[in-house]
Design a protein around this motif. Sequence first.
Motif, PDB file in Angstrom:
ATOM      1  N   MET A 166       0.830  -1.205   0.000  1.00 43.31           N
ATOM      2  CA  MET A 166       0.000   0.000   0.000  1.00 43.31           C
ATOM      3  C   MET A 166       0.863   1.253   0.000  1.00 43.31           C
ATOM      4  SD  MET A 166      -1.385  -0.081   3.962  1.00 43.31           S
ATOM      5  CE  MET A 166      -2.038  -1.733   3.803  1.00 43.31           C
ATOM      6  N   THR A 167       0.242   2.367  -0.357  1.00 39.67           N
ATOM      7  CA  THR A 167       0.933   3.647  -0.217  1.00 39.67           C
ATOM      8  C   THR A 167       1.067   3.954   1.268  1.00 39.67           C
ATOM      9  OG1 THR A 167      -1.206   4.735  -0.534  1.00 39.67           O
ATOM     10  CG2 THR A 167       0.262   4.615  -2.440  1.00 39.67           C
ATOM     11  N   CYS A 168       2.143   4.657   1.606  1.00 37.83           N
ATOM     12  CA  CYS A 168       2.516   4.828   3.014  1.00 37.83           C
ATOM     13  C   CYS A 168       1.466   5.579   3.829  1.00 37.83           C
ATOM     14  CB  CYS A 168       3.864   5.535   3.105  1.00 37.83           C
ATOM     15  SG  CYS A 168       4.034   6.960   2.006  1.00 37.83           S
ATOM     16  N   GLN A 169       0.750   6.516   3.202  1.00 37.80           N
ATOM     17  CA  GLN A 169      -0.263   7.286   3.927  1.00 37.80           C
ATOM     18  C   GLN A 169      -1.370   6.380   4.447  1.00 37.80           C
ATOM     19  OE1 GLN A 169      -0.270  10.679   4.664  1.00 37.80           O
ATOM     20  NE2 GLN A 169      -2.056  10.159   5.914  1.00 37.80           N
ATOM     21  N   ILE A 170      -1.713   5.352   3.682  1.00 34.05           N
ATOM     22  CA  ILE A 170      -2.778   4.438   4.108  1.00 34.05           C
ATOM     23  C   ILE A 170      -2.378   3.713   5.385  1.00 34.05           C
ATOM     24  CG2 ILE A 170      -4.090   2.374   3.485  1.00 34.05           C
ATOM     25  CD1 ILE A 170      -3.934   3.275   0.573  1.00 34.05           C
ATOM     26  N   PHE A 171      -1.139   3.221   5.446  1.00 32.35           N
ATOM     27  CA  PHE A 171      -0.711   2.504   6.659  1.00 32.35           C
ATOM     28  C   PHE A 171      -0.612   3.457   7.844  1.00 32.35           C
ATOM     29  CE2 PHE A 171       2.627   0.244   9.262  1.00 32.35           C
ATOM     30  CZ  PHE A 171       1.751  -0.721   9.731  1.00 32.35           C
ATOM     31  N   LYS A 172      -0.178   4.659   7.604  1.00 31.78           N
ATOM     32  CA  LYS A 172      -0.146   5.654   8.685  1.00 31.78           C
ATOM     33  C   LYS A 172      -1.549   5.840   9.267  1.00 31.78           C
ATOM     34  CE  LYS A 172       0.060  10.535   9.576  1.00 31.78           C
ATOM     35  NZ  LYS A 172       0.001  11.877   8.976  1.00 31.78           N
ATOM     36  N   ASP A 173      -2.564   5.936   8.376  1.00 29.18           N
ATOM     37  CA  ASP A 173      -3.948   6.107   8.829  1.00 29.18           C
ATOM     38  C   ASP A 173      -4.434   4.876   9.598  1.00 29.18           C
ATOM     39  OD1 ASP A 173      -3.954   8.593   7.637  1.00 29.18           O
ATOM     40  OD2 ASP A 173      -4.981   7.920   5.814  1.00 29.18           O
ATOM     41  N   ILE A 174      -4.047   3.687   9.147  1.00 30.62           N
ATOM     42  CA  ILE A 174      -4.429   2.444   9.841  1.00 30.62           C
ATOM     43  C   ILE A 174      -3.916   2.457  11.281  1.00 30.62           C
ATOM     44  CG2 ILE A 174      -3.969  -0.050   9.947  1.00 30.62           C
ATOM     45  CD1 ILE A 174      -4.088  -0.065   6.884  1.00 30.62           C
ATOM     46  N   LEU A 175      -2.641   2.849  11.417  1.00 29.31           N
ATOM     47  CA  LEU A 175      -2.053   2.911  12.756  1.00 29.31           C
ATOM     48  C   LEU A 175      -2.717   3.994  13.594  1.00 29.31           C
ATOM     49  CD1 LEU A 175       1.739   2.541  11.827  1.00 29.31           C
ATOM     50  CD2 LEU A 175       0.278   0.804  12.885  1.00 29.31           C
ATOM     51  N   GLN A 176      -2.970   5.123  12.976  1.00 32.41           N
ATOM     52  CA  GLN A 176      -3.523   6.263  13.696  1.00 32.41           C
ATOM     53  C   GLN A 176      -4.933   5.958  14.223  1.00 32.41           C
ATOM     54  OE1 GLN A 176      -2.767   9.766  11.466  1.00 32.41           O
ATOM     55  NE2 GLN A 176      -2.983  11.111  13.224  1.00 32.41           N
ATOM     56  N   HIS A 177      -5.712   5.211  13.437  1.00 29.79           N
ATOM     57  CA  HIS A 177      -7.081   4.879  13.847  1.00 29.79           C
ATOM     58  C   HIS A 177      -7.130   3.645  14.746  1.00 29.79           C
ATOM     59  CE1 HIS A 177      -8.863   7.958  11.407  1.00 29.79           C
ATOM     60  NE2 HIS A 177      -8.386   7.456  10.278  1.00 29.79           N
ATOM     61  N   GLY A 178      -5.991   3.014  14.968  1.00 21.70           N
ATOM     62  CA  GLY A 178      -5.956   1.840  15.837  1.00 21.70           C
ATOM     63  C   GLY A 178      -6.522   0.588  15.213  1.00 21.70           C
ATOM     64  N   PHE A 179      -6.584   0.542  13.885  1.00 18.61           N
ATOM     65  CA  PHE A 179      -7.104  -0.649  13.206  1.00 18.61           C
ATOM     66  C   PHE A 179      -6.104  -1.809  13.279  1.00 18.61           C
ATOM     67  CE2 PHE A 179      -9.552   2.386  10.189  1.00 18.61           C
ATOM     68  CZ  PHE A 179     -10.483   2.630  11.193  1.00 18.61           C
ATOM     69  N   MET A 180      -4.852  -1.494  13.462  1.00 16.15           N
ATOM     70  CA  MET A 180      -3.787  -2.495  13.611  1.00 16.15           C
ATOM     71  C   MET A 180      -2.668  -1.861  14.430  1.00 16.15           C
ATOM     72  SD  MET A 180      -1.282  -4.132  10.652  1.00 16.15           S
ATOM     73  CE  MET A 180      -2.108  -5.651  10.221  1.00 16.15           C
ATOM     74  N   GLY A 181      -2.028  -2.653  15.257  1.00 16.16           N
ATOM     75  CA  GLY A 181      -0.867  -2.170  16.001  1.00 16.16           C
ATOM     76  C   GLY A 181       0.406  -2.758  15.432  1.00 16.16           C
ATOM     77  N   LEU A 182       1.539  -2.131  15.722  1.00 18.81           N
ATOM     78  CA  LEU A 182       2.823  -2.637  15.218  1.00 18.81           C
ATOM     79  C   LEU A 182       3.125  -4.038  15.735  1.00 18.81           C
ATOM     80  CD1 LEU A 182       5.162   0.510  15.374  1.00 18.81           C
ATOM     81  CD2 LEU A 182       4.118  -0.541  13.360  1.00 18.81           C
ATOM     82  N   SER A 183       2.550  -4.395  16.885  1.00 16.88           N
ATOM     83  CA  SER A 183       2.802  -5.729  17.447  1.00 16.88           C
ATOM     84  C   SER A 183       2.229  -6.832  16.558  1.00 16.88           C
ATOM     85  CB  SER A 183       2.208  -5.830  18.852  1.00 16.88           C
ATOM     86  OG  SER A 183       0.802  -5.639  18.806  1.00 16.88           O
ATOM     87  N   LYS A 184       1.322  -6.471  15.634  1.00 15.10           N
ATOM     88  CA  LYS A 184       0.731  -7.449  14.717  1.00 15.10           C
ATOM     89  C   LYS A 184       1.435  -7.465  13.357  1.00 15.10           C
ATOM     90  CE  LYS A 184      -2.591  -9.520  15.304  1.00 15.10           C
ATOM     91  NZ  LYS A 184      -2.725 -10.944  15.739  1.00 15.10           N
ATOM     92  N   VAL A 185       2.569  -6.780  13.294  1.00 15.89           N
ATOM     93  CA  VAL A 185       3.347  -6.702  12.049  1.00 15.89           C
ATOM     94  C   VAL A 185       4.695  -7.369  12.277  1.00 15.89           C
ATOM     95  CG1 VAL A 185       4.379  -5.160  10.330  1.00 15.89           C
ATOM     96  CG2 VAL A 185       2.203  -4.532  11.421  1.00 15.89           C
ATOM     97  N   ASN A 186       5.100  -8.242  11.371  1.00 11.51           N
ATOM     98  CA  ASN A 186       6.414  -8.892  11.545  1.00 11.51           C
ATOM     99  C   ASN A 186       7.515  -8.182  10.771  1.00 11.51           C
ATOM    100  OD1 ASN A 186       5.750  -9.765   8.880  1.00 11.51           O
ATOM    101  ND2 ASN A 186       7.096 -11.549   9.129  1.00 11.51           N
ATOM    102  N   LEU A 187       7.126  -7.478   9.691  1.00 10.60           N
ATOM    103  CA  LEU A 187       8.130  -6.835   8.837  1.00 10.60           C
ATOM    104  C   LEU A 187       7.493  -5.662   8.112  1.00 10.60           C
ATOM    105  CD1 LEU A 187      10.832  -6.716   7.150  1.00 10.60           C
ATOM    106  CD2 LEU A 187       9.773  -8.386   5.602  1.00 10.60           C
ATOM    107  N   ILE A 188       8.205  -4.531   8.113  1.00  9.39           N
ATOM    108  CA  ILE A 188       7.799  -3.390   7.291  1.00  9.39           C
ATOM    109  C   ILE A 188       8.922  -3.108   6.300  1.00  9.39           C
ATOM    110  CG2 ILE A 188       7.044  -0.984   7.219  1.00  9.39           C
ATOM    111  CD1 ILE A 188       6.326  -1.158  10.145  1.00  9.39           C
ATOM    112  N   VAL A 189       8.570  -3.117   5.019  1.00  7.80           N
ATOM    113  CA  VAL A 189       9.534  -2.752   3.974  1.00  7.80           C
ATOM    114  C   VAL A 189       9.177  -1.348   3.478  1.00  7.80           C
ATOM    115  CG1 VAL A 189      10.494  -3.325   1.717  1.00  7.80           C
ATOM    116  CG2 VAL A 189       9.796  -5.155   3.278  1.00  7.80           C
ATOM    117  N   PHE A 190      10.137  -0.449   3.542  1.00  7.23           N
ATOM    118  CA  PHE A 190       9.954   0.913   3.045  1.00  7.23           C
ATOM    119  C   PHE A 190      10.654   1.038   1.695  1.00  7.23           C
ATOM    120  CE2 PHE A 190       9.627   1.350   7.644  1.00  7.23           C
ATOM    121  CZ  PHE A 190       8.564   2.240   7.802  1.00  7.23           C
ATOM    122  N   ASP A 191       9.874   1.076   0.621  1.00 10.41           N
ATOM    123  CA  ASP A 191      10.450   1.229  -0.716  1.00 10.41           C
ATOM    124  C   ASP A 191      10.834   2.693  -0.933  1.00 10.41           C
ATOM    125  OD1 ASP A 191      11.271   0.299  -3.182  1.00 10.41           O
ATOM    126  OD2 ASP A 191       9.316   0.528  -4.112  1.00 10.41           O
TER     127      ASP A 191
END
Length: 589
Positions: free
Chosen positions: A137-162
């Motif tokens: 996804m585009t980075c703004q979408i994931f920022k919004d997901i985190l901001q709204h609490g739809f997912m926490g970083l603890s549920k992510v195993n890897l983030i790749v920043f292209d």
Amino acid sequence: MEPVIPLAKNESPNICRNPKDTNVGDTTFTPRTYQVELLEAALKQNTIVCLQTGTGKTFIAVMLIKELAHQIRKPYNVGGKRTLFLVNTVPLVNQQAEVIRKHTNLEVGKYIGAMNVDLWQKDKWLEEFEKYQVLVMTCQIFKDILQHGFMGLSKVNLIVFDECHHATKNHPYREVMRFFDTCPKTDYPRVMGLTAAILNGKCVPEQLEDRLCDLELTLRSTAETANDVAGMSRYGTRPKEYIIHCGDYKDESGLFKDISNILTQALHFISDYAGETDDRDPRLQPKQALSECFSTLNTIGPLGVKIVVPMLVNELEKLEKHEYMEMHRVFLQLALTTLRWVKAICDQKINKKDQTSLEYVPHKVVRLLEVLREFRPTEHMEVNGPSSCDLHKEHVNGLANSMVIDDQDEDSADEDYEPPMAPSFVEGDLCGVVFVEKRYTAAVLNKLLRHFQKLDPTLQHVKSDYITGQGRATLANRSVQTESQSKKQEEILRRFRRHETNLLFATSVIEEGVDVPRCNVVVRFDLPQHYRSYTQSKGRARAATSYYIMLTNDSESEDFQEMLHQFREIDKVAEAETSLSNHPNLSIV
């Protein structure tokens, strides 16, 4: 690093094309030695992978995703984690998602703003997290997901920043990393950054270490490149670099000055308006249109203005047709009147039979045409050096004496004109990109080339198009047209990948990330203004024998050569600073 070759105004680059040139590694995905090195580093700690364009950064990320895949195979609702692959632009979402699908057996979802994801609630996102193991996804979408609490970083195993060099200031990449501050350290996901250009802005070599440290701190990672420089160079980009000096425009007819005066007066009048404005400034779009016309005048000359004015008038007329505010209509009509006046004086002077059209383009355009002629098919596929310029001189002069644009032709015939079909693409044939700064410059140069092709047999091998990102050179509100324009842009890229076209006039939209063929020539019609633009655009010249050509006017030559020296010094420092040999003891961050 080979030296940059400066060429005087009467010299052309020494271009030798070998039909046996090959694109190394296009379809081979067996890991290369340096890719394995960097994968091992990424398994030990958060890593910023710094490699040239074409060396397989994305494949290293795919290998890391596969190595950590056991963490994302469980259903999300019973403790499974998810991998996030974040990109900076919409075209990269489809591209990177397809790469991951092709090389893994994981379920891959892709998300862009046009899907109205900003309206999705938590239940909808939970469905997506359950369905897909890797989310691109585009980075703004994931920022919004985190901001709204739809997912926490603890549920992510890897983030790749292209293209992670964008992680500066308030960019969404940086905003995403700030969520680490509120996440327990034991729940941190692994981080991988991918970049071919450490810097995202202007910087002198002495500042590189500080900038690199800042990027490492932001991504909580260590920047690495390969030890196997020799092996990596087989896959990276090492084009021959040329600076071609171009004479400044000489306004022998006075037309340039006349147009400049008309546009300047209109722009001053609009800028000096002291009346009240509402939330929509009525001056904005008229001023933008006149500024685009002025920029075209300075970049491509009066002939460019003659081409761009109908485009601008068309856009302004659409706006006027739907405008209901009186003051907005007044300013739109002022701009339209000004542009039509400019068009009238262009028609009056340029169409006179005793005057030449090449008189109304700058030397830089002539030099660009000379470069393109160097790639025309010949029996021996070789053109040698400065003498080629002399071979073209007689033809260019003849063209100058006969080139007249017909009014009834100019708006439609050139758009429809296609040079004869070339035989099937073989290595050594033209495959190139001409980088420009502005959208309208790309559109005008493409149309201008078609003007010349109608009378010039030495340009018939060029099949061009232009690409400018979201919205093809339009002043109107782009949100309505985003989806259809995006499809058009993707079709242009598909045609280029299939070699149905062999030259793109492009803005920075394809400098980084977007998948294009390995070009054998990249021309900077507008010079790169910072290191990222320099290294990313040069990275498009990836054919085994390729050329990176910078066209510089006399007035900007000295300053640019100093800037270019800094760019090349940064290359050397960056390679030394990020070498794996400088980080022998890796530890988990």
